[in-house]
Design an enzyme around this catalytic site. Structure first.
Site, short mmCIF file in Angstrom:
data_model
loop_
_atom_site.label_atom_id
_atom_site.label_comp_id
_atom_site.label_asym_id
_atom_site.label_seq_id
_atom_site.Cartn_x
_atom_site.Cartn_y
_atom_site.Cartn_z
CB ALA A 1 -1.79 7.17 -3.92
N GLY B 1 0.83 -1.21 0.00
CA GLY B 1 0.00 0.00 0.00
C GLY B 1 0.85 1.25 0.00
CG ASN B 2 -0.36 4.60 -1.49
OD1 ASN B 2 -1.16 5.33 -0.91
ND2 ASN B 2 -0.67 3.98 -2.64
CE1 TYR B 3 3.73 5.08 5.50
CE2 TYR B 3 5.15 5.91 3.74
CZ TYR B 3 4.97 5.14 4.88
OH TYR B 3 6.01 4.43 5.39
#
Length: 398
Positions: A277, A209-211
């Site tokens: 994102a 995943g990402n932030y």
């Protein structure tokens, strides 16, 4: 006059800044608004209901019951009557109660029943305002869709100097006027927006995943809806909630799910804003069971995800618009201009992780809008204001 005929519920709490509520009340009435005041018991220690009633020509509401004969004040009716609710001053205590639904007085009960937009003007000492609990509660209220009118810096009642002074009544009125003056310049338009991260499953408990928090995408969705658009928000896994009834939310998890939803939705949209994102890679195969730690290293192969932006760029018809985002760490302008051309965007919104206060998890952002004729850089702003700048640009393209 934007305020003429507007019905305003003004909530007053127990702060020394309550004296400013009289000035605010008078200013709203002079602008043509009708004001109904709801005051907490502590608020009456700082300013009298007689003063406020004289200004509004209405009885001031404080208790649930006007008399002990069964006559009661209906918080539900107030919530339906108002065009806006303003809580000024808002103490740390009231902010905490509002954030957590503690309806132990008429003001908080009215807030919880309010159908109209709510504006909150905090007022407290600088350390109280800066305390993590206060800031967390304000974040909660923002996530509910409330408008926070940030306090000013200056000398406080404690004689300390810092941020915590309730914003001046004139500025609060300007904020309300700006809100009511918003044009419905997207009325009749269908806008698709992607927001948040994607999760690419490795096994039942792990993912890539990402932030991304989704805050920028959700701010864009609310702004478009407020300006009249019918919004479809395709959201990755986030903790945010939508507020405006013009927003239809589709929850997805993976890049593949977002691709399927976005390509289907964009066919009937007037514009797409690709703020999510999205992962560029996903595991070739996810394990059906939790992967155990049996050796020191673990190797697994990734495959590219489907390129949502490129596909929508190919789908785009002449009358449709497509807006992209670029979050970069180096050679920002060059990379953004390349992406603008490759993906067939009408314009691209660039932000950089090198700019403090911009990017993931922040309540602010610092952007540059780049199109095929040039670029415009904007200063650091709250994401709600950044959303307005982006949508102002989009409106010029219709």
């Amino acid at each position: 006059m934007m305020m003429k005929g507007k019905k305003i519920v003004l909530g007053i709490t127990g702060s020394i800044a309550a004296y400013k509520a009289a000035i605010l009340t008078r200013g709203l009435i002079k602008k043509g608004a009708e004001v109904q005041i709801v005051i907490t018991p502590a608020g009456k220690e700082f300013i009298t209901p007689i003063t406020l009633s004289a200004l509004t020509s209405k009885p001031v509401i404080s208790e649930f019951f006007a008399q002990r004969d069964g006559t009661w004040h209906s918080h539900v009716d107030l919530g339906l009557w108002a065009d806006a609710m303003v809580i000024a001053p808002a103490t740390a205590s009231t902010i905490g109660k509002m954030a957590h639904g503690i309806a132990d007085n008429m003001l908080v009960t009215t807030y919880l029943s309010m159908k109209a937009p709510v504006f909150i003007a905090p007022a407290m000492d600088l350390d109280m305002f800066a305390h993590p609990s206060t800031q967390h509660n304000l974040d909660i209220l923002r996530s509910y869709g409330n408008h926070i009118i940030e306090p000013a810096s200056g000398e406080l009642a404690s004689h300390l100097v810092g941020k915590g002074r309730m914003e001046e009544p004139e500025r609060i009125i300007e904020t309300l006027e700006a809100f009511f003056s918003r044009r419905q310049d997207l009325k009749g338009k269908k806008i698709m927006i992607t927001a948040g991260p994607t999760y690419e499953k490795i096994d039942p408990v792990r993912f890539i995943g990402n932030y991304s928090s989704g805050k920028m995408g959700y701010a864009l969705a609310e702004t478009c809806a407020e300006r009249g658009a019918q919004v479809t928000l395709i959201s990755g896994p986030v903790s945010l909630k939508t507020v405006h009834p013009n927003i239809t939310r589709i929850d997805v998890e993976s890049a593949e799910q977002m691709y399927q939803a976005a390509t289907a939705c964009y066919r009937t949209a007037d514009a797409g804003i690709l703020c999510a994102a999205v992962a560029d890679f996903t595991p070739e195969a996810a394990s059906g069971e939790k992967i155990k730690r049996e050796k020191d290293d673990l190797v697994f192969r990734l495959k590219p995800t489907k390129d949502i932006a490129a596909e929508l760029g190919r789908q785009k018809r002449g009358e449709q618009r497509l807006v992209g985002f670029a979050l970069e760490t180096n050679d920002e302008i060059v990379h953004a201009q390349d992406k603008l051309a490759r993906k067939n965007f009408d314009f691209i919104v660039l932000n950089s992780l090198n700019d403090k206060g911009a990017g993931f998890r922040c309540d602010t952002n610092k952007i540059t809008i780049i199109d095929h004729t040039g670029m415009m850089a904007y200063p650091l702003k709250p994401k709600k204001e950044v959303a307005a700048d982006i949508i102002n640009k989009l409106v010029t393209l219709f």
